[in-house]
Design an enzyme around this catalytic site. Structure first.
Site, PDB file in Angstrom:
ATOM      1  N   TYR A 195       5.182  26.053  -5.494  1.00  0.00           N
ATOM      2  CA  TYR A 195       4.065  26.599  -6.422  1.00  0.00           C
ATOM      3  C   TYR A 195       3.586  26.233  -6.677  1.00  0.00           C
ATOM      4  O   TYR A 195       2.397  26.455  -7.304  1.00  0.00           O
ATOM      5  CB  TYR A 195       5.413  27.360  -7.542  1.00  0.00           C
ATOM      6  CG  TYR A 195       5.865  28.769  -7.057  1.00  0.00           C
ATOM      7  CD1 TYR A 195       5.902  29.110  -5.464  1.00  0.00           C
ATOM      8  CD2 TYR A 195       6.404  29.298  -7.941  1.00  0.00           C
ATOM      9  CE1 TYR A 195       6.759  30.461  -5.363  1.00  0.00           C
ATOM     10  CE2 TYR A 195       7.023  30.822  -8.106  1.00  0.00           C
ATOM     11  CZ  TYR A 195       7.094  30.784  -6.403  1.00  0.00           C
ATOM     12  OH  TYR A 195       8.006  32.337  -5.836  1.00  0.00           O
ATOM     13  N   GLY A 196       3.439  24.759  -7.608  1.00  0.00           N
ATOM     14  CA  GLY A 196       3.084  23.667  -8.370  1.00  0.00           C
ATOM     15  C   GLY A 196       1.636  23.188  -7.836  1.00  0.00           C
ATOM     16  O   GLY A 196       0.399  22.788  -8.547  1.00  0.00           O
ATOM     17  N   ASP A 207      13.211  30.148  -8.160  1.00  0.00           N
ATOM     18  CA  ASP A 207      12.688  28.505  -8.200  1.00  0.00           C
ATOM     19  C   ASP A 207      11.576  29.764  -7.112  1.00  0.00           C
ATOM     20  O   ASP A 207      12.048  29.743  -6.245  1.00  0.00           O
ATOM     21  CB  ASP A 207      13.847  27.353  -8.099  1.00  0.00           C
ATOM     22  CG  ASP A 207      12.857  26.566  -7.823  1.00  0.00           C
ATOM     23  OD1 ASP A 207      11.561  25.929  -8.583  1.00  0.00           O
ATOM     24  OD2 ASP A 207      12.742  25.678  -6.930  1.00  0.00           O
ATOM     25  N   SER A 208      10.292  28.380  -6.883  1.00  0.00           N
ATOM     26  CA  SER A 208      10.018  28.184  -5.682  1.00  0.00           C
ATOM     27  C   SER A 208      10.929  27.959  -4.756  1.00  0.00           C
ATOM     28  O   SER A 208      10.312  27.937  -3.485  1.00  0.00           O
ATOM     29  CB  SER A 208       8.877  26.723  -5.977  1.00  0.00           C
ATOM     30  OG  SER A 208       9.462  26.287  -5.887  1.00  0.00           O
ATOM     31  N   CYS A 215      12.149  27.621 -13.034  1.00  0.00           N
ATOM     32  CA  CYS A 215      11.024  26.578 -12.497  1.00  0.00           C
ATOM     33  C   CYS A 215      10.096  26.498 -13.293  1.00  0.00           C
ATOM     34  O   CYS A 215       9.694  27.107 -14.579  1.00  0.00           O
ATOM     35  CB  CYS A 215      10.982  27.790 -11.964  1.00  0.00           C
ATOM     36  SG  CYS A 215       9.098  26.789 -10.539  1.00  0.00           S
ATOM     37  N   ASN A 216       9.438  25.174 -13.942  1.00  0.00           N
ATOM     38  CA  ASN A 216       8.607  24.678 -14.960  1.00  0.00           C
ATOM     39  C   ASN A 216       7.126  25.463 -14.393  1.00  0.00           C
ATOM     40  O   ASN A 216       6.790  25.405 -15.951  1.00  0.00           O
ATOM     41  CB  ASN A 216       8.994  23.258 -15.134  1.00  0.00           C
ATOM     42  CG  ASN A 216      10.215  23.062 -15.872  1.00  0.00           C
ATOM     43  OD1 ASN A 216      10.422  22.529 -16.910  1.00  0.00           O
ATOM     44  ND2 ASN A 216      10.801  22.653 -14.106  1.00  0.00           N
ATOM     45  N   THR A 217       7.119  25.171 -13.192  1.00  0.00           N
ATOM     46  CA  THR A 217       5.690  25.774 -13.384  1.00  0.00           C
ATOM     47  C   THR A 217       5.381  27.122 -13.064  1.00  0.00           C
ATOM     48  O   THR A 217       4.514  27.950 -14.262  1.00  0.00           O
ATOM     49  CB  THR A 217       5.381  25.536 -11.646  1.00  0.00           C
ATOM     50  OG1 THR A 217       5.696  24.514 -11.128  1.00  0.00           O
ATOM     51  CG2 THR A 217       4.417  26.009 -11.453  1.00  0.00           C
ATOM     52  N   CYS A 221      10.225  19.256 -13.392  1.00  0.00           N
ATOM     53  CA  CYS A 221      10.116  20.369 -12.565  1.00  0.00           C
ATOM     54  C   CYS A 221      11.558  20.058 -11.807  1.00  0.00           C
ATOM     55  O   CYS A 221      12.065  18.918 -11.885  1.00  0.00           O
ATOM     56  CB  CYS A 221       9.720  20.031 -11.156  1.00  0.00           C
ATOM     57  SG  CYS A 221       9.742  20.367  -9.931  1.00  0.00           S
ATOM     58  N   THR A 222      11.765  21.476 -11.498  1.00  0.00           N
ATOM     59  CA  THR A 222      13.919  21.292 -11.317  1.00  0.00           C
ATOM     60  C   THR A 222      13.962  20.346  -9.943  1.00  0.00           C
ATOM     61  O   THR A 222      14.996  20.586  -9.775  1.00  0.00           O
ATOM     62  CB  THR A 222      14.387  22.802 -11.489  1.00  0.00           C
ATOM     63  OG1 THR A 222      13.164  23.765 -10.583  1.00  0.00           O
ATOM     64  CG2 THR A 222      14.260  23.435 -12.949  1.00  0.00           C
ATOM     65  N   HIS A 223      13.107  20.401  -8.825  1.00  0.00           N
ATOM     66  CA  HIS A 223      13.168  19.848  -7.818  1.00  0.00           C
ATOM     67  C   HIS A 223      14.220  18.645  -8.211  1.00  0.00           C
ATOM     68  O   HIS A 223      14.835  17.994  -7.547  1.00  0.00           O
ATOM     69  CB  HIS A 223      12.359  19.536  -6.884  1.00  0.00           C
ATOM     70  CG  HIS A 223      11.387  21.057  -6.521  1.00  0.00           C
ATOM     71  ND1 HIS A 223      11.997  22.328  -7.052  1.00  0.00           N
ATOM     72  CD2 HIS A 223      12.517  21.418  -4.981  1.00  0.00           C
ATOM     73  CE1 HIS A 223      11.612  23.167  -5.908  1.00  0.00           C
ATOM     74  NE2 HIS A 223      11.627  22.861  -4.998  1.00  0.00           N
TER      75      HIS A 223
HETATM   76  N1  DGL Z   1      10.729  23.169  -8.677  1.00  0.00           N
HETATM   77  C1  DGL Z   1       9.440  23.185  -9.603  1.00  0.00           C
HETATM   78  C2  DGL Z   1       9.230  23.221 -11.143  1.00  0.00           C
HETATM   79  O1  DGL Z   1      10.099  23.660 -11.811  1.00  0.00           O
HETATM   80  C3  DGL Z   1       8.465  23.905  -8.534  1.00  0.00           C
HETATM   81  C4  DGL Z   1       7.807  23.099  -7.465  1.00  0.00           C
HETATM   82  C5  DGL Z   1       7.193  23.611  -6.683  1.00  0.00           C
HETATM   83  O2  DGL Z   1       7.221  24.834  -6.115  1.00  0.00           O
HETATM   84  O3  DGL Z   1       5.693  23.240  -6.395  1.00  0.00           O
HETATM   85  O4  DGL Z   1       8.245  23.413 -11.365  1.00  0.00           O
END
Ligand code: DGL
Length: 265
Positions: A43-44, A11-12, A74-76, A184-186
């Site tokens: 990353y977003g 993940d990011s 990470c969805n992104t 987003c996984t966060h």
């Molecule tokens: N956790 C990441 C996701 O699922 C991205 C968060 C980020 O780095 O912007 O998209």
């Protein structure tokens, strides 16, 4: 195939730990290697080319560590680069993406909202997914800049988080959204704070369990499942400060975990 080889999870940053903990629960014998690219998070708000290149470098690192499969937590990364990554690497790549389809099936009000990074929501692949599965349901995209950063610093319940969530969610809630997709996984680490803003009539959807089911199905089908004698050790790498990562990971997972500094890739 050596089934005791590890599964890589990337993940990011620390957000992918929401998926990592479900993998740990469901597949306790699998050795796992987690990479938090916290030195480069978020990353977003980065461009697609950068995300595609950086995630390829991280996966190449995981392949170098002997991983038999990789989970993109990470969805992104998924929405921007999963097809290219699957073409580049010849190990199975399982990837999380916003659970729009199940949310469309669940809504009673006919309005759902997808919380995700700006990059995820502006990706062509997500727009296509929405067009394919939404039907009559209104799907509101809610970009959440600044939210993943709160989780990166383990700030899950402060008044600032509540204020940020109220600002982000109020427009979609006023339009009647009764399902919030965590894209987003966060964000699963903020479920309590999100639920507090949204109210009990709104359901929050986290796709982690479905992704782990898919991982399980895939590694079983490929005869890659670790034997039940395997210890299921987890190894953590971070491109950010390891002392800070240790504190944040401990607060998110609830236990202490040694973390090594990710080498320059
Ligand atoms: N956790 C990441 C996701 O699922 C991205 C968060 C980020 O780095 O912007 O998209």
């Amino acid at each position: 195939m050596d089934q005791s080889k590890p599964i890589g999870v990337l993940d990011s940053g620390v957000g992918g730990l929401s998926l990592f903990r479900t993998i740990r629960e469901q597949l306790p014998n699998e050795a796992l290697i987690y990479v938090a690219d916290s030195g480069y998070a978020p990353y977003g708000d980065k461009c697609e080319a950068w995300i595609a290149e950086r995630s390829a470098q991280v996966i190449a690192f995981l392949v170098g560590q002997g991983c038999k499969a990789v989970v993109i937590a990470c969805n992104t990364i998924t929405t921007v680069a999963v097809n290219r990554l699957r073409e580049t690497f010849d190990i199975p790549i399982i990837a999380i993406e916003p659970a729009i389809k199940p949310a469309v099936a669940m809504t009673k009000s006919g309005v759902i909202a997808v919380m995700a990074t700006t990059r995820t929501l502006s990706s062509e692949s997500l727009q296509r997914l929405r067009n394919r599965v939404a039907g009559e349901v209104e799907v509101i995209f809610v970009p959440c800049p600044g939210l993943a950063e709160r989780v990166e610093s383990a700030d899950l319940v402060s008044p600032e988080v509540h204020h940020l969530l109220t600002n982000l969610l109020t427009p979609a809630l006023s339009k009647g959204a009764d399902i919030l997709v965590l894209g987003c996984t966060h964000y699963p680490f903020l479920t309590d704070a999100i639920q507090a803003v949204a109210g009990s009539g709104v359901q929050v959807v986290d796709p982690s369990a479905a992704v782990v089911e898919e991982l399980k199905r895939k590694i079983c089908a490929l005869n890659m499942l670790a034997p039940c004698t395997n210890a299921g050790i987890a190894t953590f790498w971070s491109s950010g400060g390891t002392a800070q990562a240790q504190v944040v990971v401990q607060s998110l997972l609830g236990y202490r975990q040694a973390i090594s500094k990710l080498p320059e890739l």
